[in-house]
Every structure is written in C-alpha cells, then in structure tokens.
Scaffold this motif. Structure first.
Motif, PDB file in Angstrom:
ATOM      1  N   PRO A 261       0.798  -1.240   0.000  1.00 44.22           N
ATOM      2  CA  PRO A 261       0.000   0.000   0.000  1.00 44.22           C
ATOM      3  C   PRO A 261       0.824   1.281   0.000  1.00 44.22           C
ATOM      4  N   ALA A 262       2.033   1.240   0.526  1.00 40.74           N
ATOM      5  CA  ALA A 262       2.855   2.454   0.600  1.00 40.74           C
ATOM      6  C   ALA A 262       3.703   2.667  -0.648  1.00 40.74           C
ATOM      7  N   VAL A 263       3.697   1.720  -1.588  1.00 40.04           N
ATOM      8  CA  VAL A 263       4.561   1.845  -2.767  1.00 40.04           C
ATOM      9  C   VAL A 263       4.112   2.989  -3.663  1.00 40.04           C
ATOM     10  N   LEU A 264       2.806   3.095  -3.939  1.00 41.47           N
ATOM     11  CA  LEU A 264       2.328   4.168  -4.818  1.00 41.47           C
ATOM     12  C   LEU A 264       2.648   5.548  -4.263  1.00 41.47           C
ATOM     13  N   PRO A 265       2.364   5.833  -2.966  1.00 44.12           N
ATOM     14  CA  PRO A 265       2.814   7.129  -2.429  1.00 44.12           C
ATOM     15  C   PRO A 265       4.321   7.309  -2.560  1.00 44.12           C
TER      16      PRO A 265
ATOM     17  N   PRO B 104      13.889  -6.817  18.112  1.00 51.25           N
ATOM     18  CA  PRO B 104      12.605  -7.420  17.736  1.00 51.25           C
ATOM     19  C   PRO B 104      12.285  -7.152  16.272  1.00 51.25           C
ATOM     20  N   ARG B 105      11.523  -8.039  15.676  1.00 51.08           N
ATOM     21  CA  ARG B 105      11.225  -7.909  14.253  1.00 51.08           C
ATOM     22  C   ARG B 105      10.545  -6.581  13.943  1.00 51.08           C
ATOM     23  N   PRO B 106      10.798  -6.045  12.739  1.00 51.41           N
ATOM     24  CA  PRO B 106      10.258  -4.738  12.377  1.00 51.41           C
ATOM     25  C   PRO B 106       8.741  -4.673  12.539  1.00 51.41           C
ATOM     26  N   SER B 107       8.257  -3.514  12.912  1.00 52.53           N
ATOM     27  CA  SER B 107       6.838  -3.302  13.126  1.00 52.53           C
ATOM     28  C   SER B 107       6.130  -3.029  11.808  1.00 52.53           C
ATOM     29  N   ARG B 108       4.796  -2.897  11.890  1.00 54.44           N
ATOM     30  CA  ARG B 108       4.024  -2.545  10.702  1.00 54.44           C
ATOM     31  C   ARG B 108       4.455  -1.186  10.156  1.00 54.44           C
ATOM     32  N   GLY B 109       4.818  -0.270  11.073  1.00 57.46           N
ATOM     33  CA  GLY B 109       5.293   1.033  10.628  1.00 57.46           C
ATOM     34  C   GLY B 109       6.549   0.923   9.788  1.00 57.46           C
ATOM     35  N   THR B 110       7.406  -0.034  10.134  1.00 60.08           N
ATOM     36  CA  THR B 110       8.616  -0.257   9.342  1.00 60.08           C
ATOM     37  C   THR B 110       8.265  -0.768   7.958  1.00 60.08           C
ATOM     38  N   ALA B 111       7.225  -1.607   7.879  1.00 57.84           N
ATOM     39  CA  ALA B 111       6.778  -2.112   6.581  1.00 57.84           C
ATOM     40  C   ALA B 111       6.282  -0.972   5.702  1.00 57.84           C
ATOM     41  N   VAL B 112       5.541  -0.038   6.288  1.00 54.71           N
ATOM     42  CA  VAL B 112       5.051   1.118   5.534  1.00 54.71           C
ATOM     43  C   VAL B 112       6.224   1.972   5.051  1.00 54.71           C
ATOM     44  N   ALA B 113       7.186   2.196   5.951  1.00 53.44           N
ATOM     45  CA  ALA B 113       8.365   2.974   5.576  1.00 53.44           C
ATOM     46  C   ALA B 113       9.130   2.290   4.452  1.00 53.44           C
ATOM     47  N   THR B 114       9.203   0.959   4.497  1.00 46.92           N
ATOM     48  CA  THR B 114       9.883   0.214   3.438  1.00 46.92           C
ATOM     49  C   THR B 114       9.164   0.382   2.108  1.00 46.92           C
ATOM     50  N   GLY B 115       7.830   0.315   2.128  1.00 43.70           N
ATOM     51  CA  GLY B 115       7.064   0.507   0.901  1.00 43.70           C
ATOM     52  C   GLY B 115       7.289   1.887   0.304  1.00 43.70           C
ATOM     53  N   LEU B 116       7.292   2.906   1.163  1.00 41.89           N
ATOM     54  CA  LEU B 116       7.557   4.268   0.697  1.00 41.89           C
ATOM     55  C   LEU B 116       8.951   4.380   0.082  1.00 41.89           C
ATOM     56  N   ALA B 117       9.941   3.819   0.803  1.00 39.84           N
ATOM     57  CA  ALA B 117      11.321   3.886   0.318  1.00 39.84           C
ATOM     58  C   ALA B 117      11.487   3.116  -0.983  1.00 39.84           C
TER      59      ALA B 117
ATOM     60  N   MET C 206      14.311  -3.604  -0.412  1.00 38.23           N
ATOM     61  CA  MET C 206      13.526  -4.776  -0.018  1.00 38.23           C
ATOM     62  C   MET C 206      14.414  -5.886   0.521  1.00 38.23           C
ATOM     63  N   SER C 207      15.601  -6.049  -0.043  1.00 35.33           N
ATOM     64  CA  SER C 207      16.511  -7.090   0.432  1.00 35.33           C
ATOM     65  C   SER C 207      16.852  -6.872   1.907  1.00 35.33           C
ATOM     66  N   LEU C 208      17.149  -5.626   2.267  1.00 37.42           N
ATOM     67  CA  LEU C 208      17.499  -5.330   3.652  1.00 37.42           C
ATOM     68  C   LEU C 208      16.306  -5.532   4.576  1.00 37.42           C
ATOM     69  N   TYR C 209      15.109  -5.168   4.116  1.00 35.82           N
ATOM     70  CA  TYR C 209      13.912  -5.363   4.936  1.00 35.82           C
ATOM     71  C   TYR C 209      13.645  -6.849   5.167  1.00 35.82           C
ATOM     72  N   LEU C 210      13.743  -7.643   4.105  1.00 44.61           N
ATOM     73  CA  LEU C 210      13.472  -9.073   4.235  1.00 44.61           C
ATOM     74  C   LEU C 210      14.537  -9.768   5.077  1.00 44.61           C
ATOM     75  N   LEU C 211      15.783  -9.298   4.992  1.00 44.81           N
ATOM     76  CA  LEU C 211      16.820  -9.833   5.873  1.00 44.81           C
ATOM     77  C   LEU C 211      16.473  -9.549   7.331  1.00 44.81           C
ATOM     78  N   ALA C 212      16.006  -8.330   7.584  1.00 46.47           N
ATOM     79  CA  ALA C 212      15.657  -7.960   8.955  1.00 46.47           C
ATOM     80  C   ALA C 212      14.505  -8.804   9.488  1.00 46.47           C
TER      81      ALA C 212
END
Length: 243
Positions: A82-86, A124-137, A152-158
């Motif tokens: 959802p954050a990719v388009l923004p 601790p594993r990244p929060s939902r907010g981190t997922a949104v930030a990843t989509g934006l980035a 995405m590689s760094l997010y999935l590693l985390a």
C-alpha cells in the motif's frame, strides 16, 4: 555515459552481462540487481536504458515467480504494497527538484546505513510502521534510481526469512511493481520495435542468469546466503555513490 559510443560488440557484451545479472539477481542474490541498471546506463541513453532494463527485469521476475511462487509470504507483501504508490509520487517529486547524481548518492548513503544496522545485534522484528516505511522507500527509490531491490533485500533480511521465503516474497513483490511501471514507461514513449527485438535477443541471457542463480541458492547455507545478500547490497550502495 562511459561507453555510449563504444563499438557494437562491446555494447552487446555489456548488455548480455546486464541481462545475466538481472536473471541471477532475481533467483539468487537480489542485491546485485542494481548492476543491471548501472551496466545498461553505460551504453544507452538514460531514459532508453530505464525502459530496456524494465523489460529485462520483467522476464527475470517471471523466472523467479515460476521457481519460488509457493514460498511467498503474502502477509509481508500486503503490509508493504500500500505504501509503494505514495513512494512513487515522492520519488517523482524529488526527481523534479534534485539532480539525479545527488539522488543516487543519497540513496546509496541510506542503503549503506541500513546495511550497517544489519550487523548490530538482532532487535525485535520490524513493526508494521517499518513495513510502511519500506514501501515508501521502495517506491521512491525505484522511481529515482531503480534501486528498490536493495531496500527490499534489507527489509526481508531484517525479518529473518529463510532464503526461499526471501526469494518468493521478493519475486511476487517486484513482479507487481515492475508491471505497474509499464504503462508509465509506455506513456512516455520509451518502448519501440527496436527495443522489443533487443529484449528478445537478450532474453536467453536472462534465463541463463536465472538458472545459474537457482543452482547457486540450492548450494548456499542460510547463513552464507544472508551474508552474500548483505554484501551485494553494500556493494550496490557504493556503486550508487561512486558512479
């Protein structure tokens, strides 16, 4: 562009290498996908190379989805998408006010910082907010420098995904993102008959790269896979900063 006026044989060698990297990155080490972008940009005008790389990546996406489709973590994808388009809109806005060279260096610096964080003790594993930030980035970086792969590689590693869940999740995510970019590129008139023919000629190199990637991943232990992806991402970030 360093090799813009190079002989045809050199141009084709560079493009074949770029195609091999595209396939290999999608089925093995995502961090090296940026080399496809860098190589194509050395022998083609910027806009044309962006469109040409997009077509190669779509072929590579198809290979990755065919191989790893059953391993995707759809919960992670739904959190990020959802954050990719923004993010695409943010990237477009930044393109309008900042020079391309500065944008690449900013992205490279951010990626290096993110890679360095991977070396710290696990939190601790990244929060939902981190997922949104990843989509934006990811959206912003793919628009500014085709550099969403390392993000995405760094997010999935985390998230601590095993290598097949990592590749399956990445495969579906980028298959969707890259297909969404096609209408934008077509609307700008970046596709023509010559480019489509060139893509067909390079397709076997993409397939070979994907095949080699699958063979490598089957032999890599999980810990080695993580280190290779992290190292490749760091090298890609340096390439953005230095080139």
């Amino acid at each position: 562009m360093i090799l813009e006026n190079a002989p045809a044989a050199v141009t084709w060698l560079v493009l074949v290498t770029a195609a091999l990297c595209a396939g290999f990155a999608k089925t093995a080490v995502g961090g090296i996908g940026l080399f496809t972008v860098v190589l194509a940009a050395t022998v083609m005008p910027a806009a044309e190379s962006t469109a040409a790389v997009l077509l190669l990546l779509i072929i590579a996406d198809a290979c990755a989805v065919a191989r790893y489709h059953q391993h995707a973590d759809w919960k992670l994808i739904r959190q990020v998408v959802p954050a990719v388009l923004p993010g695409l809109l943010v990237g477009t806005a930044l393109l309008a006010v900042l020079p391309d060279s500065l944008l690449r260096r900013i992205i490279g610096g951010i990626l290096l910082a993110m890679a360095a964080l991977q070396l710290l003790p696990r939190t601790p594993r990244p929060s939902r907010g981190t997922a949104v930030a990843t989509g934006l980035a990811a959206g912003a970086c793919t628009m500014m420098a085709n550099a969403a792969g390392p993000v995405m590689s760094l997010y999935l590693l985390a998230r601590g995904l095993d290598k097949r869940r990592f590749l399956g999740t990445s495969a579906w995510f980028f298959a969707g993102v890259n297909l969404c970019k096609v209408p934008f590129a077509a609307g700008l008139g970046l596709f023509d008959g010559e480019m489509l023919v060139r893509t067909l000629i390079l397709a076997p190199a993409v397939l070979l790269g994907a095949f080699l990637g699958v063979k490598l991943v089957d032999r890599l232990k999980q810990s080695v896979f993580q280190r290779v992806v992290l190292g490749a991402t760091a090298v890609s970030a340096l390439a953005l900063i230095l080139l």
